[in-house]
Design a protein around this motif. Sequence first.
Motif, PDB file in Angstrom:
ATOM      1  N   GLY A 155       0.784  -1.233   0.000  1.00 12.38           N
ATOM      2  CA  GLY A 155       0.000   0.000   0.000  1.00 12.38           C
ATOM      3  C   GLY A 155       0.810   1.274   0.000  1.00 12.38           C
ATOM      4  N   LEU A 156       2.145   1.171  -0.011  1.00 12.70           N
ATOM      5  CA  LEU A 156       2.984   2.360   0.043  1.00 12.70           C
ATOM      6  C   LEU A 156       3.696   2.612  -1.278  1.00 12.70           C
ATOM      7  CD1 LEU A 156       4.622   2.199   3.589  1.00 12.70           C
ATOM      8  CD2 LEU A 156       2.481   3.275   2.877  1.00 12.70           C
ATOM      9  N   GLY A 157       3.982   3.899  -1.531  1.00 14.02           N
ATOM     10  CA  GLY A 157       4.658   4.305  -2.748  1.00 14.02           C
ATOM     11  C   GLY A 157       6.146   4.521  -2.536  1.00 14.02           C
ATOM     12  N   HIS A 158       6.690   5.526  -3.250  1.00 17.75           N
ATOM     13  CA  HIS A 158       8.137   5.683  -3.369  1.00 17.75           C
ATOM     14  C   HIS A 158       8.792   6.380  -2.185  1.00 17.75           C
ATOM     15  CE1 HIS A 158      11.866   5.807  -5.636  1.00 17.75           C
ATOM     16  NE2 HIS A 158      11.964   7.109  -5.436  1.00 17.75           N
ATOM     17  N   MET A 159       8.109   7.322  -1.560  1.00 15.62           N
ATOM     18  CA  MET A 159       8.746   8.220  -0.587  1.00 15.62           C
ATOM     19  C   MET A 159       8.693   7.664   0.833  1.00 15.62           C
ATOM     20  SD  MET A 159      10.002  10.626  -2.408  1.00 15.62           S
ATOM     21  CE  MET A 159      10.303  12.021  -1.310  1.00 15.62           C
ATOM     22  N   LEU A 160       9.387   6.572   1.060  1.00 19.00           N
ATOM     23  CA  LEU A 160       9.326   5.890   2.346  1.00 19.00           C
ATOM     24  C   LEU A 160       9.810   6.732   3.530  1.00 19.00           C
ATOM     25  CD1 LEU A 160      10.327   2.206   1.515  1.00 19.00           C
ATOM     26  CD2 LEU A 160       8.060   3.253   1.640  1.00 19.00           C
ATOM     27  N   PRO A 161      10.785   7.641   3.382  1.00 19.94           N
ATOM     28  CA  PRO A 161      11.162   8.438   4.564  1.00 19.94           C
ATOM     29  C   PRO A 161      10.005   9.214   5.178  1.00 19.94           C
ATOM     30  CG  PRO A 161      12.861   8.607   2.895  1.00 19.94           C
ATOM     31  CD  PRO A 161      11.714   7.874   2.258  1.00 19.94           C
ATOM     32  N   HIS A 162       8.990   9.518   4.388  1.00 25.22           N
ATOM     33  CA  HIS A 162       7.812  10.199   4.914  1.00 25.22           C
ATOM     34  C   HIS A 162       6.705   9.220   5.314  1.00 25.22           C
ATOM     35  CE1 HIS A 162       8.821  14.416   3.700  1.00 25.22           C
ATOM     36  NE2 HIS A 162       9.586  13.779   2.832  1.00 25.22           N
ATOM     37  N   LEU A 163       6.773   7.993   4.813  1.00 25.82           N
ATOM     38  CA  LEU A 163       5.631   7.083   4.909  1.00 25.82           C
ATOM     39  C   LEU A 163       5.837   5.912   5.856  1.00 25.82           C
ATOM     40  CD1 LEU A 163       4.854   6.848   1.069  1.00 25.82           C
ATOM     41  CD2 LEU A 163       3.678   8.273   2.763  1.00 25.82           C
ATOM     42  N   ALA A 164       7.085   5.568   6.167  1.00 26.11           N
ATOM     43  CA  ALA A 164       7.327   4.312   6.888  1.00 26.11           C
ATOM     44  C   ALA A 164       8.419   4.482   7.935  1.00 26.11           C
ATOM     45  CB  ALA A 164       7.709   3.218   5.893  1.00 26.11           C
ATOM     46  N   GLN A 165       8.291   5.475   8.786  1.00 27.45           N
ATOM     47  CA  GLN A 165       9.363   5.766   9.724  1.00 27.45           C
ATOM     48  C   GLN A 165       9.531   4.686  10.791  1.00 27.45           C
ATOM     49  OE1 GLN A 165       9.203   9.775  11.153  1.00 27.45           O
ATOM     50  NE2 GLN A 165       9.185  10.640   9.100  1.00 27.45           N
ATOM     51  N   GLU A 166       8.440   4.141  11.294  1.00 27.74           N
ATOM     52  CA  GLU A 166       8.548   3.052  12.276  1.00 27.74           C
ATOM     53  C   GLU A 166       9.323   1.881  11.675  1.00 27.74           C
ATOM     54  OE1 GLU A 166       7.708   2.918  15.365  1.00 27.74           O
ATOM     55  OE2 GLU A 166       6.547   4.763  15.601  1.00 27.74           O
ATOM     56  N   GLU A 167       8.972   1.523  10.446  1.00 23.79           N
ATOM     57  CA  GLU A 167       9.633   0.391   9.782  1.00 23.79           C
ATOM     58  C   GLU A 167      11.104   0.702   9.499  1.00 23.79           C
ATOM     59  OE1 GLU A 167       5.245   0.227   8.798  1.00 23.79           O
ATOM     60  OE2 GLU A 167       6.793   1.763   8.957  1.00 23.79           O
ATOM     61  N   ILE A 168      11.403   1.955   9.142  1.00 21.48           N
ATOM     62  CA  ILE A 168      12.783   2.340   8.850  1.00 21.48           C
ATOM     63  C   ILE A 168      13.637   2.271  10.114  1.00 21.48           C
ATOM     64  CG2 ILE A 168      14.236   4.314   8.231  1.00 21.48           C
ATOM     65  CD1 ILE A 168      12.083   5.056   6.162  1.00 21.48           C
ATOM     66  N   VAL A 169      13.134   2.815  11.216  1.00 22.17           N
ATOM     67  CA  VAL A 169      13.893   2.794  12.473  1.00 22.17           C
ATOM     68  C   VAL A 169      14.139   1.347  12.910  1.00 22.17           C
ATOM     69  CG1 VAL A 169      13.831   3.381  14.917  1.00 22.17           C
ATOM     70  CG2 VAL A 169      13.113   5.071  13.214  1.00 22.17           C
ATOM     71  N   ALA A 170      13.112   0.515  12.830  1.00 22.80           N
ATOM     72  CA  ALA A 170      13.280  -0.888  13.217  1.00 22.80           C
ATOM     73  C   ALA A 170      14.292  -1.589  12.317  1.00 22.80           C
ATOM     74  CB  ALA A 170      11.928  -1.610  13.162  1.00 22.80           C
ATOM     75  N   ALA A 171      14.233  -1.297  11.018  1.00 16.68           N
ATOM     76  CA  ALA A 171      15.129  -1.966  10.070  1.00 16.68           C
ATOM     77  C   ALA A 171      16.578  -1.546  10.267  1.00 16.68           C
ATOM     78  CB  ALA A 171      14.680  -1.672   8.641  1.00 16.68           C
ATOM     79  N   ILE A 172      16.843  -0.260  10.504  1.00 19.62           N
ATOM     80  CA  ILE A 172      18.235   0.162  10.678  1.00 19.62           C
ATOM     81  C   ILE A 172      18.782  -0.369  11.996  1.00 19.62           C
ATOM     82  CG2 ILE A 172      17.851   2.407  11.802  1.00 19.62           C
ATOM     83  CD1 ILE A 172      20.414   1.591   9.014  1.00 19.62           C
ATOM     84  N   ASN A 173      17.946  -0.498  13.001  1.00 18.53           N
ATOM     85  CA  ASN A 173      18.401  -1.106  14.257  1.00 18.53           C
ATOM     86  C   ASN A 173      18.777  -2.567  14.043  1.00 18.53           C
ATOM     87  OD1 ASN A 173      18.026   1.263  15.706  1.00 18.53           O
ATOM     88  ND2 ASN A 173      16.011   0.687  16.491  1.00 18.53           N
ATOM     89  N   GLN A 174      18.010  -3.263  13.219  1.00 15.94           N
ATOM     90  CA  GLN A 174      18.325  -4.658  12.928  1.00 15.94           C
ATOM     91  C   GLN A 174      19.612  -4.782  12.121  1.00 15.94           C
ATOM     92  OE1 GLN A 174      14.800  -6.207  11.065  1.00 15.94           O
ATOM     93  NE2 GLN A 174      13.589  -6.135  12.954  1.00 15.94           N
ATOM     94  N   VAL A 175      19.816  -3.852  11.176  1.00 10.31           N
ATOM     95  CA  VAL A 175      21.071  -3.850  10.417  1.00 10.31           C
ATOM     96  C   VAL A 175      22.247  -3.617  11.354  1.00 10.31           C
ATOM     97  CG1 VAL A 175      22.415  -2.591   8.685  1.00 10.31           C
ATOM     98  CG2 VAL A 175      20.026  -3.157   8.227  1.00 10.31           C
ATOM     99  N   ALA A 176      22.097  -2.659  12.285  1.00  3.27           N
ATOM    100  CA  ALA A 176      23.163  -2.386  13.251  1.00  3.27           C
ATOM    101  C   ALA A 176      23.459  -3.623  14.099  1.00  3.27           C
ATOM    102  CB  ALA A 176      22.763  -1.213  14.147  1.00  3.27           C
ATOM    103  N   GLU A 177      22.421  -4.310  14.506  1.00  2.00           N
ATOM    104  CA  GLU A 177      22.608  -5.522  15.307  1.00  2.00           C
ATOM    105  C   GLU A 177      23.332  -6.599  14.501  1.00  2.00           C
ATOM    106  OE1 GLU A 177      19.920  -8.834  17.744  1.00  2.00           O
ATOM    107  OE2 GLU A 177      18.997  -6.991  16.976  1.00  2.00           O
ATOM    108  N   ARG A 178      22.959  -6.753  13.238  1.00  2.00           N
ATOM    109  CA  ARG A 178      23.645  -7.737  12.389  1.00  2.00           C
ATOM    110  C   ARG A 178      25.100  -7.370  12.169  1.00  2.00           C
ATOM    111  NH1 ARG A 178      19.811  -7.152   7.531  1.00  2.00           N
ATOM    112  NH2 ARG A 178      21.366  -8.385   6.378  1.00  2.00           N
ATOM    113  N   ALA A 179      25.397  -6.050  12.227  1.00  2.00           N
ATOM    114  CA  ALA A 179      26.774  -5.581  12.068  1.00  2.00           C
ATOM    115  C   ALA A 179      27.567  -5.657  13.365  1.00  2.00           C
ATOM    116  CB  ALA A 179      26.772  -4.154  11.538  1.00  2.00           C
ATOM    117  N   GLY A 180      26.902  -6.064  14.456  1.00  2.00           N
ATOM    118  CA  GLY A 180      27.580  -6.190  15.737  1.00  2.00           C
ATOM    119  C   GLY A 180      27.705  -4.895  16.507  1.00  2.00           C
ATOM    120  N   LEU A 181      26.861  -3.911  16.193  1.00  2.00           N
ATOM    121  CA  LEU A 181      26.908  -2.625  16.866  1.00  2.00           C
ATOM    122  C   LEU A 181      25.940  -2.598  18.039  1.00  2.00           C
ATOM    123  CD1 LEU A 181      26.961  -0.231  13.772  1.00  2.00           C
ATOM    124  CD2 LEU A 181      28.905  -1.108  15.077  1.00  2.00           C
ATOM    125  N   SER A 182      26.319  -1.856  19.068  1.00  2.46           N
ATOM    126  CA  SER A 182      25.446  -1.658  20.221  1.00  2.46           C
ATOM    127  C   SER A 182      24.743  -0.319  20.074  1.00  2.46           C
ATOM    128  CB  SER A 182      26.273  -1.669  21.515  1.00  2.46           C
ATOM    129  OG  SER A 182      25.457  -1.383  22.628  1.00  2.46           O
TER     130      SER A 182
END
Length: 344
Positions: free
Chosen positions: A301-328
């Motif tokens: 249901g979402l279009g191109h401009m995710l920084p305006h549309l999916a902030q909860e998902e973006i924050v969760a995803a970057i935290n998961q990337v950081a965790e996979r990279a071994g960052l605290s």
Amino acid sequence: MHVLDIANPAANRGQRWRNAGLLSAATLAAAYLFVRVQSARTEHAHPPAGSFVDVDGLRLHYIEQGDGPALVLLHGNLVTADDFRCSGLIERLAQHYRVIAIDRPGFGYSDRPRDVSWTPDAQATLLHQALRRLGAGAYLLLAHSWGTLVALAMALQEPERVQGMLLLSGYYYPGPRLDVPVAAMPAIPLLGDLMRHTISPLLGRLMWPLTAKGMFSPGAVPDSFRREPPWMQLRPSQIRATASEAALMIPGAAVLEGRYGGLRVPVTLMAGEDDRVIDPHGHSERLQQTLPDSELVLLPGLGHMLPHLAQEEIVAAINQVAERAGLSVPARLDGAAPHPGEAM
């Protein structure tokens, strides 16, 4: 006052052509003055929101906020780093990270010298240098749209510095784009210079509501995007950058696609499943099948401009990337976004 000579049709035609030429010249002169005044007024009303870093005489504008692991934000075509600020995404991410959102060359208040072809690789080299000057030795990357090509080039150039990536709504594989020939016209020497100082900003402003609608379709354009003044994106300098990147998009992806398999950093690819600007299946889904350490998130249901549309998902995803990279990544107990220099 010129009087037509009915006995001399050739002279009449010549006079009509002269009149048309004078009218065209006067119209272009008026458009030039209007664009120049409007651009100056807009810059006065919206001065740089951040700071500047100099790399070999080229000045880049960036917005920095927060403390923690370094997280570099790269915007797409047409918009600037300020898009991340207006959307509220910088403030949210700064609760956990040292966020550095950079105006890529030619956008916002960053320089874009004409003697360089600003391919993804050229921009990646420049940004690595800039981030060294800012004391960021290693960092996560969050990139949107055209900026994803630059992020991939950065990871391929210096994989030891890129700890992980979240790529939003990216264009990764070359293919026909009917919009490119028209969008790239203001980058043509001479003709493009005339266009971007006269008719292109006026046409762009006239088309702005339709452009924004297409970027956010199938949803409505949010108030966060309406806070950004269209004339910041329609200044002649930025129109040249936007047009140049339209022309470079397909060849830029063509140069990079054969190298994707060599990436070894953790990557999450995220896209709106109903994106009408870039097909998520032909790009994000296809790239996820190529990268060895990657995950795919398609948002229905979402279009191109995710920084305006999916902030909860973006924050969760970057935290998961950081965790996979071994960052605290410690959480802020008070929920407030720290300001530059504030300790967490």
